[in-house]
Design a protein around this motif. Structure first.
Motif, PDB file in Angstrom:
ATOM      1  N   ASP A  77      96.510  60.188   5.889  1.00  0.00           N
ATOM      2  CA  ASP A  77      96.734  59.535   4.600  1.00  0.00           C
ATOM      3  C   ASP A  77      96.174  60.322   3.418  1.00  0.00           C
ATOM      4  O   ASP A  77      95.746  59.740   2.423  1.00  0.00           O
ATOM      5  N   GLY A 137     102.688  57.182   8.222  1.00  0.00           N
ATOM      6  CA  GLY A 137     103.317  56.509   7.083  1.00  0.00           C
ATOM      7  C   GLY A 137     103.151  57.439   5.902  1.00  0.00           C
ATOM      8  O   GLY A 137     102.035  57.634   5.431  1.00  0.00           O
ATOM      9  N   ARG A 185      91.913  50.593   4.330  1.00  0.00           N
ATOM     10  CA  ARG A 185      91.318  51.844   4.805  1.00  0.00           C
ATOM     11  C   ARG A 185      89.833  51.862   4.475  1.00  0.00           C
ATOM     12  O   ARG A 185      89.437  51.386   3.402  1.00  0.00           O
TER      13      ARG A 185
END
Ligand code: GDP
Ligand code: IMO
Ligand code: MG
Length: 431
Positions: free
Chosen positions: A13, A40, A306
């Motif tokens: 990420d 993602g 997160r």
């Protein structure tokens, strides 16, 4: 002509999707080489947000061909949904634009069932996987019982393989985890129907790339996850089940090791991690919460919040070594605006001793505390900067400190999620 690899230097990420989309303007082909729909990758263009899980982040360019390499594990249902979702939003996708390696392994319903049953059984000691069946699919690949994309083109072989696998997997699921068994017929029907839709996309990616290299094309390799989630080099066992490191671009796409020119390491200006595992510079309160809110740090795949903390340069320098990084891309710098002072983790302290590197022993890593260096923060809005010199002096100093510590220049600086909110000091396709 150049081949460029983009990888994450932290725990995923970092903003790989944004940077791959940006660099795709210079690429003829964009290739995913590992991971699956645990990834993602977010792209924001003209205010429109796209989250990609399997399809390479070059897909928004009409003339860029996107390839899913042999090293990727593919959930065919998710791939079709992703194709349809993009088509619905006006993105053109057909077999000319997208290819799937015939050697890519398929994620099957039993992989997802095993992934979830294991995590449930582990309780508090769970890894915090995405539950997408990634680990069990890679296990089957190595155990030589996996089902590959090419098997979708041979229905009899597909049936045999599903039957043999289900016998073993159902025994494991029911007897060990107490789960319901999975049914053979509906699974075969589903995969046969998926095969009719996916077959036109199935190609020999390695041969195609070889021809592309001979034609002097620019190829961009898109990593998923991050170096510290690498099965060999990450914080084992709190890792994913593939090798997100740059060298795996060769294995996972089918090109030789001399074929890579530039390695771009994406560095988020602070640190985040999803799931369990050590995180030395984690901030559970105050600034940690501030970073989560300001940086919108919620998983692009699972929506989980997160974990956040200061930039850990020990982690990033380790990644520079493992990957042979030639260019850094520092992202989300805008999120730090307004924080003063800013801490940078430059070493670890373990039982009174200073450590310069990430220890291999989990017990040691868990016992480490961060040694910080403090830097001045800045207050100015930096999202409009398009050249390094337009950044406030204190922001420039932060970037220079990262470069000095890691020993690699920052070629790309990102201060906003939009494609244009970027400073390109050096294009990695130019060497
Ligand atoms: P990836 O998995 O490495 O592609 O990263 P993700 O897409 O999961 O997470 C990165 C998030 O940060 C996405 O929501 C991006 O749109 C966003 N992002 C990327 N670069 C920047 C940036 O420079 N500033 C801000 N504010 N957001 C960014
Ligand atoms: P991108 O490409 C962040 C994490 C999971 C879990 C561990 C193992 O978007 O950066 P898995 O499902 O792979 O077996 O889970 O790895 N993880 C990621 N974290 N970004 C990702 O991908 C991730 N893919 C897996 O949260 O801790
Ligand atoms: Mg992501």
């Amino acid at each position: 002509m150049a081949n460029v690899v983009v990888i994450g230097t932290q725990w995923g990420d970092e903003g790989k999707g944004k940077v791959v989309d940006l660099l795709s303007a210079h690429a003829h082909r964009v290739v995913r080489f590992q991971g699956g729909n645990n990834a993602g990758h977010t792209i924001v263009v003209s205010g429109e947000r796209f989250v990609l899980h399997l399809i390479p982040s070059g897909i928004l360019y009409p003339d860029t061909r996107c390839l899913i390499g042999n090293g990727v594990v593919v959930d065919p249902e998710v791939l079709l949904e992703e194709i349809k979702g993009l088509l619905d939003r006006g993105v053109s996708i057909d077999p000319k634009k997208l290819g799937l390696s015939e050697r890519a392994h398929l994620i099957m319903p039993y992989h997802k069932a095993i992934d979830m049953a294991r995590e449930k059984a582990k309780g508090k000691s769970k890894i915090g996987t995405t539950g997408r069946g990634i680990g069990p699919c890679y296990e089957d690949k190595v155990a030589r019982v996996g089902i590959r994309a090419v098997d979708l083109t041979e229905p009899d072989i597909l049936r045999q393989k599903i039957k043999a696998n289900l016998k073993e997997k159902n025994f494991y699921l029911t007897n060990f985890f107490g789960c319901e068994p999975l049914e053979y017929e509906p699974m075969v029907d589903t995969y046969l129907s998926l095969s009719r839709e996916l077959s036109p996309f199935i190609v020999d990616v390695s041969t195609e790339l070889d021809e592309a290299v001979r034609s002097n094309e620019n190829i961009l390799f898109e990593g998923a996850q991050g170096t510290h989630l690498d099965i060999d080099h990450g914080t084992y066992p709190f890792v994913t089940s593939s090798n997100p490191v740059a060298a795996n671009a060769c294995v996972g796409a089918g090109i030789g090791p001399k074929g890579l020119d530039s390695i771009v390491g994406i560095v988020k200006a602070y640190t985040t991690r999803v799931g369990s595992g050590p995180f030395v510079s984690e901030l559970t309160e105050g600034t940690g919460k501030y970073l989560r809110e300001r940086g919108q740090e919620f998983g692009a795949t699972t929506g989980r919040p997160r974990r956040c903390g200061w930039l850990d340069l020990v982690v990033v320098r380790y990644s520079a070594r493992i990957n042979g990084i030639t260019h850094l891309a520092v992202t989300k710098l805008d999120v730090l605006t307004g924080l003063d002072p800013i801490n940078l983790c430059v070493a670890y302290k373990y039982r009174g001793k200073r450590l310069e590197n990430v220890p291999t022993k989990l017990s040691e890593l868990n016992g480490c505390s961060p040694i910080y260096e403090q830097m001045d923060g800045w207050k100015e809005d930096i999202s409009g900067a398009r050249a390094f010199e337009e950044l406030p002096k204190k922001t420039q100093a932060y970037i220079r400190r990262i470069e000095d510590f890691v020993g690699v220049p920052a070629s790309i600086i990102s201060a906003g999620s939009g494609r244009e909110e970027t400073i390109v000091c050096k294009n990695p396709f130019d060497g």
